[in-house]
Design a protein around this motif. Sequence first.
Motif, mmCIF file in Angstrom:
data_model
loop_
_atom_site.group_PDB
_atom_site.id
_atom_site.type_symbol
_atom_site.label_atom_id
_atom_site.label_comp_id
_atom_site.label_asym_id
_atom_site.label_seq_id
_atom_site.Cartn_x
_atom_site.Cartn_y
_atom_site.Cartn_z
ATOM 1 N N UNK A 85 109.049 105.360 27.421
ATOM 2 C CA UNK A 85 109.041 105.288 28.872
ATOM 3 C C UNK A 85 110.334 104.784 29.473
ATOM 4 N N UNK A 86 110.298 104.632 30.796
ATOM 5 C CA UNK A 86 111.450 104.188 31.585
ATOM 6 C C UNK A 86 111.587 102.670 31.491
ATOM 7 N N UNK A 87 112.821 102.193 31.344
ATOM 8 C CA UNK A 87 113.087 100.765 31.170
ATOM 9 C C UNK A 87 113.678 100.170 32.449
ATOM 10 N N UNK A 88 113.142 99.016 32.846
ATOM 11 C CA UNK A 88 113.736 98.220 33.910
ATOM 12 C C UNK A 88 114.220 96.912 33.317
ATOM 13 N N UNK A 89 115.470 96.531 33.602
ATOM 14 C CA UNK A 89 116.077 95.364 32.946
ATOM 15 C C UNK A 89 116.647 94.412 33.983
ATOM 16 N N UNK A 90 116.199 93.163 33.956
ATOM 17 C CA UNK A 90 116.724 92.113 34.826
ATOM 18 C C UNK A 90 117.540 91.155 33.969
ATOM 19 N N UNK A 91 118.880 91.184 34.083
ATOM 20 C CA UNK A 91 119.710 90.338 33.217
ATOM 21 C C UNK A 91 119.682 88.883 33.646
#
Length: 549
Positions: A65-71
């Motif tokens: 699936x699609x990845x969302x990343x909060x650094x």
Amino acid sequence: MSISIVVDHVSFAWPDGTTVLDGLDAAFPAGRTGLIGLNGSGKSTLLRVIARELTPASGSVSVRGVVGYLPQNLPLAAGRSVSDLLEIGRVRAALHAIEAGDVAEENFAAVGDDWDVEERARAELDRLGLRHVGLDRTVGTLSGGETVMVSLAARLLKRPDVLLLDEPTNNLDLDARRRLYDAVSAWQGVLLVVSHDRALLELVDQIAELREGSVRMYGGNLTSYEEQAEAEQQAAERSVRTAEGEIRRRRRELVDSAIRIDRGQRYGRKAFENKKVPKMVAGALKRKAQVSAGKQRALHAERLEEANERLSEAEQAVRDDAEIRIELPGTEVPAGRTVLTLPLEPRSAPAESPDDGPDDGPDDGSGAGPAVGRVAVLETLVVRGPERIALLGPNGSGKTTLLKRIVAHGAHVPLRYLPQRLDLLDDRLSVVDNVRAMAPSASVNEVRARLARFLFRGDRAGQAVGTLSGGERFRATLAALLSAEPPPQLLLLDEPTNNLDLASVRQLAQALSAYRGALIVASHDLPFLEELGITRRLRQDRDEGLAES
């Protein structure tokens, strides 16, 4: 349980050759997973590899699936708008152009299917407690916590299947943390979160511990993990004691065997000397005894070696999280001595409503409890002796601004300031060279001895600061500040636990217990403040100013 993220034999090293991941294998299932580990173990690097921000030297990563990343460290541009941070600026501009009568094809192409993007963005911001934040507001006017929450909203707007969060509660006040906890609890997709926030880690379905180059999964939340880890620790310590006992026994057997062999040889020599046996027979007995003695020695030596190997294996299973140690007699401040006098902007607190009871005021998220509990708005901030002051208040209330004002105004004693963004050190220089820049009269050996107390030993002290993890960078910065000349007798800390793992938070609290100067600590981490032994609490408010709490 289906597997959503697979890490297959991944290796990664920084350009200077520092290895972070070496043949790492891991599989993260569906649901909420908390990724924990010591600072420098590679947690943030692993998230960046999964998010495809970093390319591994070898191995592969597959994600469903699609990845969302909060650094952890958000790239900030103060002049950008909230719309830009939400990544909807271009679509909004096209929408507004269409509404104004511009029917150019590129406007419709920019909008696509996002005709309701403003409504969705507004709803996401409202859900995260950012009702007061306008879409056209500039990023430079947001607090650190507000920036984190807007950035989280940006990820949620994209409706990812997999959400990667790296220390998401950094800079968040208690109210914002509660809203983030609610968002995590309601999340239906796959979540992998790196955090030292105990309350957040209590919400996960499993804990993944990255330790000594491998990932181990534990079912349940943080409490369950700690119970399992403690049971393993006790079993490992028992194994060490058993192995140590076996080594003592094998050594005694080796000594006893040598004594028996020596006695037998002496008996044979005496028998020959006393003519009790012929010379030929005595020689045969001697050769047989020597062969037997050699076999006995080899057998006992082999058993001792095996026992040592079992001890080594048992010792490796024992957790040994070293502690930071601070010995700074030069920072001591006598009781009652005035270390800071700072005039504050005159403000008057609003009158309390007669209907407000002593205990029913709302919690403002500052950690200070109900607002009606405040004593008085301060006109001058005075700090005396080795006070330990907690600076509380919601995001955007001006806590960081106040700390910077103290730095600009100066104190009656040497002071040092540890900012949230840890940007005091030169990324190009080694840890040793950065500390020497603040303590020019100290020799290299003296600096290395000090750094060893902050867990930078051997080659680690020579590592470039730009390659350190968030927690390692914090330790390096703290070491540089506390080694500075002259020694600081007033220390200002702005959210010091943001980048620290669970063990390091505990270690920092223990280390600061040895600091004998005055402390002002801005933090939303209430357990950490309790461990510091806070003697006074101040609350910063957007409108009312600074008040005793």
